[in-house]
Enzyme design. Structure first.
Site, short mmCIF file in Angstrom:
data_model
loop_
_atom_site.label_atom_id
_atom_site.label_comp_id
_atom_site.label_asym_id
_atom_site.label_seq_id
_atom_site.Cartn_x
_atom_site.Cartn_y
_atom_site.Cartn_z
N ARG A 14 -6.62 -13.26 4.39
CA ARG A 14 -6.91 -12.04 3.62
C ARG A 14 -5.60 -11.26 3.41
NH1 ARG A 14 -5.93 -6.89 4.02
NH2 ARG A 14 -6.48 -6.93 6.23
N ASP A 15 -5.04 -10.75 4.50
CA ASP A 15 -3.85 -9.91 4.38
C ASP A 15 -2.69 -10.71 3.79
OD1 ASP A 15 -2.07 -7.76 4.81
OD2 ASP A 15 -3.01 -7.27 6.71
N HIS A 210 -3.98 -3.34 14.43
CA HIS A 210 -3.52 -4.21 13.33
C HIS A 210 -2.08 -3.78 13.03
CE1 HIS A 210 -4.26 -6.18 9.26
NE2 HIS A 210 -3.25 -5.40 8.95
N HIS A 212 1.91 -4.59 11.59
CA HIS A 212 2.82 -5.36 10.75
C HIS A 212 4.20 -5.32 11.40
CE1 HIS A 212 0.52 -6.27 6.99
NE2 HIS A 212 -0.33 -5.52 7.65
N CYS A 243 0.47 -5.32 1.91
CA CYS A 243 -0.51 -4.68 1.05
C CYS A 243 0.07 -4.54 -0.35
CB CYS A 243 -0.89 -3.31 1.59
SG CYS A 243 -2.00 -2.42 0.48
N ASN A 252 2.29 -9.38 8.67
CA ASN A 252 1.64 -9.02 9.93
C ASN A 252 2.45 -9.58 11.09
OD1 ASN A 252 -0.64 -9.26 7.82
ND2 ASN A 252 -1.60 -8.18 9.51
N1 COA Z 1 -16.68 -6.62 -5.55
C1 COA Z 1 -16.89 -7.03 -6.82
N2 COA Z 1 -16.96 -6.21 -7.85
C2 COA Z 1 -16.86 -4.88 -7.60
C3 COA Z 1 -16.66 -4.39 -6.31
C4 COA Z 1 -16.58 -5.30 -5.26
N3 COA Z 1 -16.36 -4.93 -4.01
N4 COA Z 1 -16.57 -3.06 -6.37
C5 COA Z 1 -16.71 -2.71 -7.63
N5 COA Z 1 -16.88 -3.81 -8.41
C6 COA Z 1 -17.05 -3.87 -9.85
C7 COA Z 1 -18.10 -2.88 -10.34
O1 COA Z 1 -19.37 -3.49 -10.35
C8 COA Z 1 -17.60 -2.58 -11.74
O2 COA Z 1 -17.89 -3.67 -12.58
P1 COA Z 1 -18.15 -3.49 -14.14
O3 COA Z 1 -16.86 -2.99 -14.71
O4 COA Z 1 -18.51 -4.86 -14.59
O5 COA Z 1 -19.25 -2.50 -14.22
C9 COA Z 1 -16.09 -2.56 -11.56
O6 COA Z 1 -15.84 -3.39 -10.42
C10 COA Z 1 -15.53 -1.18 -11.31
O7 COA Z 1 -16.26 -0.54 -10.27
P2 COA Z 1 -15.81 0.82 -9.58
O8 COA Z 1 -16.82 1.22 -8.58
O9 COA Z 1 -15.44 1.82 -10.66
O10 COA Z 1 -14.56 0.38 -8.76
P3 COA Z 1 -13.06 0.81 -8.97
O11 COA Z 1 -12.52 0.16 -10.21
O12 COA Z 1 -12.93 2.27 -8.79
O13 COA Z 1 -12.36 0.08 -7.72
C11 COA Z 1 -12.35 -0.55 -5.42
C12 COA Z 1 -12.59 0.55 -6.42
C13 COA Z 1 -12.46 0.06 -4.04
C14 COA Z 1 -13.42 -1.62 -5.59
C15 COA Z 1 -10.97 -1.17 -5.66
O14 COA Z 1 -10.03 -0.15 -5.79
C16 COA Z 1 -10.55 -2.11 -4.54
O15 COA Z 1 -11.13 -3.17 -4.37
N6 COA Z 1 -9.50 -1.78 -3.77
C17 COA Z 1 -8.98 -2.61 -2.70
C18 COA Z 1 -7.65 -3.13 -3.08
C19 COA Z 1 -7.16 -4.11 -2.05
O16 COA Z 1 -7.59 -5.24 -2.02
N7 COA Z 1 -6.21 -3.66 -1.22
C20 COA Z 1 -5.63 -4.47 -0.23
C21 COA Z 1 -6.47 -4.62 0.97
S1 COA Z 1 -6.41 -3.21 2.04
ZN ZN Z 2 -2.40 -5.37 7.03
#
Ligand code: COA
Ligand code: ZN
Length: 314
Positions: A14-15, A210, A212, A243, A252
């Site tokens: 994942r990370d 956790h 790094h 990240c 990590n």
């Molecule tokens: N899995 C799959 N699809 C998802 C989802 C999830 N966990 N969360 C939201 N979606 C979809 C929604 O259904 C929506 O789909 P649509 O456009 O077809 O309607 C779209 O994504 C946007 O949804 P929204 O609630 O507005 O999400 P967002 O665009 O504000 O994103 C997060 C918010 C939290 C989902 C996003 O910022 C995220 O995943 N961040 C993590 C980033 C990451 O991986 N960081 C590193 C690890 S720490």
């Molecule tokens: Zn990390």
């Protein structure tokens, strides 16, 4: 749990993989998971339930998690950033959900596009959804506090903020908390102080760490966390990680070196050190251009070193 003193969790899938632009083929992810589970690794964070549009590496999240769930004895963990991610993970039967929010306001906005209080509200909704499940289908809910010990946007993070958000996640329904030094700013004195303070506020809460190794203090921070009573650690094979939404983030702590550290200090992890080093081959063949770290892999076990299981049996 009596055969382990410390629980380690592999987070490279994942990370680590969220940082690489090459798609790591699904069957190779599964080869990695199976090989590492066979070393005795008790927990693996196998994927991230984020929108595949945002991180295409995890487009195969369902397939990877389902196959990992077939491995006997392995605790299968998935990262979830919101309720939708938690629903996807629960549907598959994932054993543990690692929810992620950041103690740094700026990093939380960049990473999950929410104010921290909104993330806590998301977390509470996840906890509520889980409470409605029958006990045998309910996963462990871990509340992750990223950038808790420093942030590349904000610098130092006040200890009071870590304590405040830790208590908020606990009150919202966390079974465990994971305190993360996402960008490798922490030092051992700070780690000891932060974990001791949070544990004092939440005496019954299981805390994980956790770290790094961005600035080389990763394993020193582990020993400080051990002194503060922490018995759950994330790490990644060959030190992959970082990240994508935190400038300057690197890998990590190295899983092989963490297991060696614990083993040599007499703490049982259940992991076979020599077999663990061999798993690196799967990463190497799929990511030939990604740097791989690790002292144990570079130097081998010390001459005549006997792993803890053998020392205990003698
Ligand atoms: N899995 C799959 N699809 C998802 C989802 C999830 N966990 N969360 C939201 N979606 C979809 C929604 O259904 C929506 O789909 P649509 O456009 O077809 O309607 C779209 O994504 C946007 O949804 P929204 O609630 O507005 O999400 P967002 O665009 O504000 O994103 C997060 C918010 C939290 C989902 C996003 O910022 C995220 O995943 N961040 C993590 C980033 C990451 O991986 N960081 C590193 C690890 S720490
Ligand atoms: Zn990390």
């Amino acid at each position: 749990m009596s055969d382990r003193d410390v629980t380690v969790c592999e987070v490279g899938l994942r990370d680590g993989l969220q940082m690489v632009n090459t798609f790591f083929p699904t069957d190779e992810k599964l080869a990695w998971i199976r090989a590492e589970a066979a070393t005795g690794m008790p927990q693996i964070e196998v994927t991230s339930f984020v929108p595949p549009k945002l991180v295409p590496q995890f487009v195969d999240a369902a397939e990877v998690a389902s196959a990992a769930l077939q491995i006997p004895g392995l605790s299968v963990v998935g990262l979830v950033p919101n309720l939708k991610g938690a629903q996807r993970a629960v549907e598959l039967g994932v054993h543990k959900l690692n929810f992620v929010m950041s103690v740094s306001k700026t990093h939380n906005l960049k990473n999950v596009r929410r104010e921290r209080e909104e993330s806590v509200a998301d977390f509470a909704r996840i906890a509520e959804m889980l409470r409605e499940l029958p006990a045998e289908r309910r996963p462990i809910l871990c509340g992750g506090l990223s950038t808790a010990l420093g942030c590349s946007y904000e610098g130092e993070i006040p200890l009071d903020d870590i304590r405040r958000f830790a208590v908020m996640l606990a009150e919202a329904g966390a079974d465990e908390l994971m305190i993360a030094d996402t960008v490798g700013y922490a030092n051992p004195a700070q780690v000891r102080k932060a974990f001791t303070a949070v544990q004092a506020d939440l005496p019954n809460m299981k805390l994980g760490a956790h770290f790094h190794d961005t600035r080389g203090l990763g394993l020193a921070n582990v020993t400080a966390a051990l002194e503060a009573g922490v018995r759950q650690f994330d790490a990644s094979l060959a030190g992959l990680g970082g990240c994508p939404f935190a400038p300057g983030a690197t890998g990590n702590i190295v899983m092989e070196d963490l297991c060696f550290l614990l083993d040599s200090m007499g703490m049982r992890t259940g992991v076979d050190l020599e077999r663990l080093v061999e798993v690196r081959e799967i990463v190497a063949r799929n990511l030939p251009d990604t740097p791989m770290y690790g002292g144990l892999a570079r130097a081998g076990l010390p001459r005549n070193y006997r792993p803890l299981v053998q020392r205990a049996a003698a």
